[in-house]
Design a protein around this motif. Sequence first.
Motif, mmCIF file in Angstrom:
data_model
loop_
_atom_site.group_PDB
_atom_site.id
_atom_site.type_symbol
_atom_site.label_atom_id
_atom_site.label_comp_id
_atom_site.label_asym_id
_atom_site.label_seq_id
_atom_site.Cartn_x
_atom_site.Cartn_y
_atom_site.Cartn_z
ATOM 1 N N GLY A 1 52.001 67.341 -11.394
ATOM 2 C CA GLY A 1 51.634 68.350 -12.369
ATOM 3 C C GLY A 1 52.731 69.365 -12.623
ATOM 4 O O GLY A 1 53.916 69.120 -12.391
ATOM 5 N N PHE A 2 52.320 70.534 -13.090
ATOM 6 C CA PHE A 2 53.229 71.608 -13.493
ATOM 7 C C PHE A 2 53.137 72.753 -12.488
ATOM 8 O O PHE A 2 52.080 73.390 -12.395
ATOM 9 C CB PHE A 2 52.820 72.089 -14.895
ATOM 10 C CG PHE A 2 53.663 73.193 -15.468
ATOM 11 C CD1 PHE A 2 54.838 72.909 -16.132
ATOM 12 C CD2 PHE A 2 53.258 74.524 -15.379
ATOM 13 C CE1 PHE A 2 55.609 73.928 -16.685
ATOM 14 C CE2 PHE A 2 54.022 75.545 -15.918
ATOM 15 C CZ PHE A 2 55.204 75.245 -16.578
ATOM 16 N N PRO A 3 54.168 72.984 -11.686
ATOM 17 C CA PRO A 3 55.468 72.312 -11.678
ATOM 18 C C PRO A 3 55.546 71.114 -10.729
ATOM 19 O O PRO A 3 56.523 70.402 -10.715
ATOM 20 C CB PRO A 3 56.403 73.416 -11.190
ATOM 21 C CG PRO A 3 55.564 74.211 -10.238
ATOM 22 C CD PRO A 3 54.167 74.200 -10.825
ATOM 23 N N GLY A 4 54.509 70.923 -9.891
ATOM 24 C CA GLY A 4 54.518 69.781 -8.979
ATOM 25 C C GLY A 4 54.405 70.169 -7.528
ATOM 26 O O GLY A 4 54.919 69.470 -6.651
ATOM 27 N N ASN A 5 53.715 71.284 -7.247
ATOM 28 C CA ASN A 5 53.531 71.679 -5.849
ATOM 29 C C ASN A 5 52.549 70.767 -5.130
ATOM 30 O O ASN A 5 52.758 70.413 -3.969
ATOM 31 C CB ASN A 5 53.053 73.133 -5.781
ATOM 32 C CG ASN A 5 54.130 74.110 -6.218
ATOM 33 O OD1 ASN A 5 55.262 74.035 -5.763
ATOM 34 N ND2 ASN A 5 53.782 75.024 -7.114
ATOM 35 N N GLU A 6 51.461 70.370 -5.805
ATOM 36 C CA GLU A 6 50.534 69.401 -5.234
ATOM 37 C C GLU A 6 51.045 68.003 -5.562
ATOM 38 O O GLU A 6 51.036 67.567 -6.706
ATOM 39 C CB GLU A 6 49.118 69.587 -5.795
ATOM 40 C CG GLU A 6 48.124 68.541 -5.308
ATOM 41 C CD GLU A 6 48.079 68.431 -3.784
ATOM 42 O OE1 GLU A 6 48.613 67.417 -3.257
ATOM 43 O OE2 GLU A 6 47.541 69.336 -3.139
ATOM 44 N N LYS A 7 51.496 67.304 -4.546
ATOM 45 C CA LYS A 7 52.136 66.004 -4.754
ATOM 46 C C LYS A 7 51.189 64.826 -4.573
ATOM 47 O O LYS A 7 51.515 63.702 -4.935
ATOM 48 C CB LYS A 7 53.343 65.881 -3.815
ATOM 49 C CG LYS A 7 54.401 66.943 -4.092
ATOM 50 C CD LYS A 7 55.503 66.912 -3.044
ATOM 51 C CE LYS A 7 56.616 67.897 -3.405
ATOM 52 N NZ LYS A 7 56.145 69.291 -3.531
ATOM 53 N N GLY B 1 64.936 67.709 -14.660
ATOM 54 C CA GLY B 1 64.935 69.163 -14.587
ATOM 55 C C GLY B 1 63.951 69.745 -13.600
ATOM 56 O O GLY B 1 63.761 70.968 -13.554
ATOM 57 N N ALA B 2 63.319 68.902 -12.789
ATOM 58 C CA ALA B 2 62.338 69.377 -11.804
ATOM 59 C C ALA B 2 62.784 69.001 -10.399
ATOM 60 O O ALA B 2 63.136 67.844 -10.143
ATOM 61 C CB ALA B 2 60.958 68.781 -12.086
ATOM 62 N N TRP B 3 62.792 69.992 -9.508
ATOM 63 C CA TRP B 3 62.963 69.766 -8.080
ATOM 64 C C TRP B 3 64.211 68.922 -7.751
ATOM 65 O O TRP B 3 64.168 68.033 -6.910
ATOM 66 C CB TRP B 3 61.707 69.122 -7.487
ATOM 67 C CG TRP B 3 60.466 69.930 -7.756
ATOM 68 C CD1 TRP B 3 59.528 69.690 -8.727
ATOM 69 C CD2 TRP B 3 60.049 71.114 -7.078
ATOM 70 N NE1 TRP B 3 58.545 70.648 -8.695
ATOM 71 C CE2 TRP B 3 58.830 71.537 -7.687
ATOM 72 C CE3 TRP B 3 60.571 71.863 -6.029
ATOM 73 C CZ2 TRP B 3 58.149 72.682 -7.269
ATOM 74 C CZ3 TRP B 3 59.875 72.984 -5.612
ATOM 75 C CH2 TRP B 3 58.688 73.381 -6.227
ATOM 76 N N GLY B 4 65.305 69.221 -8.429
ATOM 77 C CA GLY B 4 66.573 68.582 -8.100
ATOM 78 C C GLY B 4 66.932 67.386 -8.935
ATOM 79 O O GLY B 4 68.056 66.856 -8.823
ATOM 80 N N SER B 5 66.034 66.918 -9.794
ATOM 81 C CA SER B 5 66.377 65.821 -10.693
ATOM 82 C C SER B 5 67.301 66.331 -11.793
ATOM 83 O O SER B 5 67.197 67.488 -12.237
ATOM 84 C CB SER B 5 65.126 65.213 -11.332
ATOM 85 O OG SER B 5 64.369 64.492 -10.381
ATOM 86 N N GLY B 6 68.199 65.465 -12.261
ATOM 87 C CA GLY B 6 69.126 65.852 -13.313
ATOM 88 C C GLY B 6 68.429 66.040 -14.649
ATOM 89 O O GLY B 6 67.278 65.636 -14.834
ATOM 90 N N PRO C 1 61.359 81.763 -15.473
ATOM 91 C CA PRO C 1 61.410 80.343 -15.110
ATOM 92 C C PRO C 1 60.459 80.024 -13.964
ATOM 93 O O PRO C 1 60.336 80.782 -13.006
ATOM 94 C CB PRO C 1 62.872 80.143 -14.693
ATOM 95 C CG PRO C 1 63.629 81.230 -15.376
ATOM 96 C CD PRO C 1 62.684 82.403 -15.411
ATOM 97 N N VAL C 2 59.762 78.917 -14.081
ATOM 98 C CA VAL C 2 58.833 78.497 -13.035
ATOM 99 C C VAL C 2 59.623 77.944 -11.859
ATOM 100 O O VAL C 2 60.503 77.092 -12.051
ATOM 101 C CB VAL C 2 57.861 77.427 -13.579
ATOM 102 C CG1 VAL C 2 56.964 76.895 -12.466
ATOM 103 C CG2 VAL C 2 57.021 78.001 -14.719
ATOM 104 N N PRO C 3 59.370 78.413 -10.637
ATOM 105 C CA PRO C 3 60.088 77.871 -9.475
ATOM 106 C C PRO C 3 59.943 76.356 -9.396
ATOM 107 O O PRO C 3 58.839 75.814 -9.553
ATOM 108 C CB PRO C 3 59.403 78.559 -8.291
ATOM 109 C CG PRO C 3 58.876 79.837 -8.850
ATOM 110 C CD PRO C 3 58.454 79.511 -10.249
#
Length: 297
Positions: free
Chosen positions: A77-83, A105-110, A198-200
């Motif tokens: 989800g947004f931003p992806g804390n619950e995996k 653009g999320a959690w280290g992805s290019g 910006p969302v963490p």
Amino acid sequence: MPSLTPFLKLMVLALVLPINTASYAQDPVHSDPLEIDRTAPPGLVELTVPSGGHDMVGHLYTANGPGPHATVVMLHGFPGNEKNLDLAQALRRAGFNTLYFHYRGAWGSGGTYSAQHVIEDAHAALAYVRAQGKAGKFRIDPARVSLFGHSLGGFNAIITGADDKDVRCTVAAAPADLVPFVKVATSDVVSGTDAEAPVPGLDGYSFADLVRETKENAATFSLVPRMAAFGGRALMIVSGDKDNVVPLETQTPLAGAAQAAGADPFVHAVLDADHSFSWGRFKFMDTVVPWMQQNCQ
């Protein structure tokens, strides 16, 4: 006669009490496999998934045995804390490979994050899994690939599953229909400092960006019209009746539209749960995993 040591007591109990091996082997939510195929054991593969000229970081849980196995692409989800990795592991124990990745653009992805890119990234993940299966890698059956998504990932699973008729089945947990969701966002909220921040975990993308992008793409992002594409296809929606992020009343129109379209098999499961199914994870998995075993393998 001296009393038994705790260790000997356990040994005696193990000899006396019957072991229900059948239920143990058939309950992937609560139990590990009884036997491991040592030539093709469960494993974890760290990998990157290409999308839009960039690499998305992720990993693949590979199932026990030579396969080829049905595979589930997990959409966060947004931003992806619950995996939902507990669900990914349970699905692996049920015989699925499960791919987890982070969008561009999320959690280290290019690359750069956007709602439109999220959809493109899901299609790229499906293409990657199928290509690996066709190449004989990771014990993937390219003809049996399904989607699971939570929250914005549920939105993504519905849009991507509707677009891609080769998706075996689609599961959307607490799906966020963005168009009605952003209609309740006032101009004060959108222009506020917190909304613009910006969302963490995301590369410079804010909640206000999500609102603006949704309004600009309302026709594309609206989910109710998408449900027509699930006629005769497997679809599950899982909702929490205590969800205060994506309220149940915004999810029931999706279920109604799916039923009207003739989604089959279809179920809308409503659980005693919040947005992340926080106090009922086993109930959540007990709902999703057997349905996917029956309809997606």
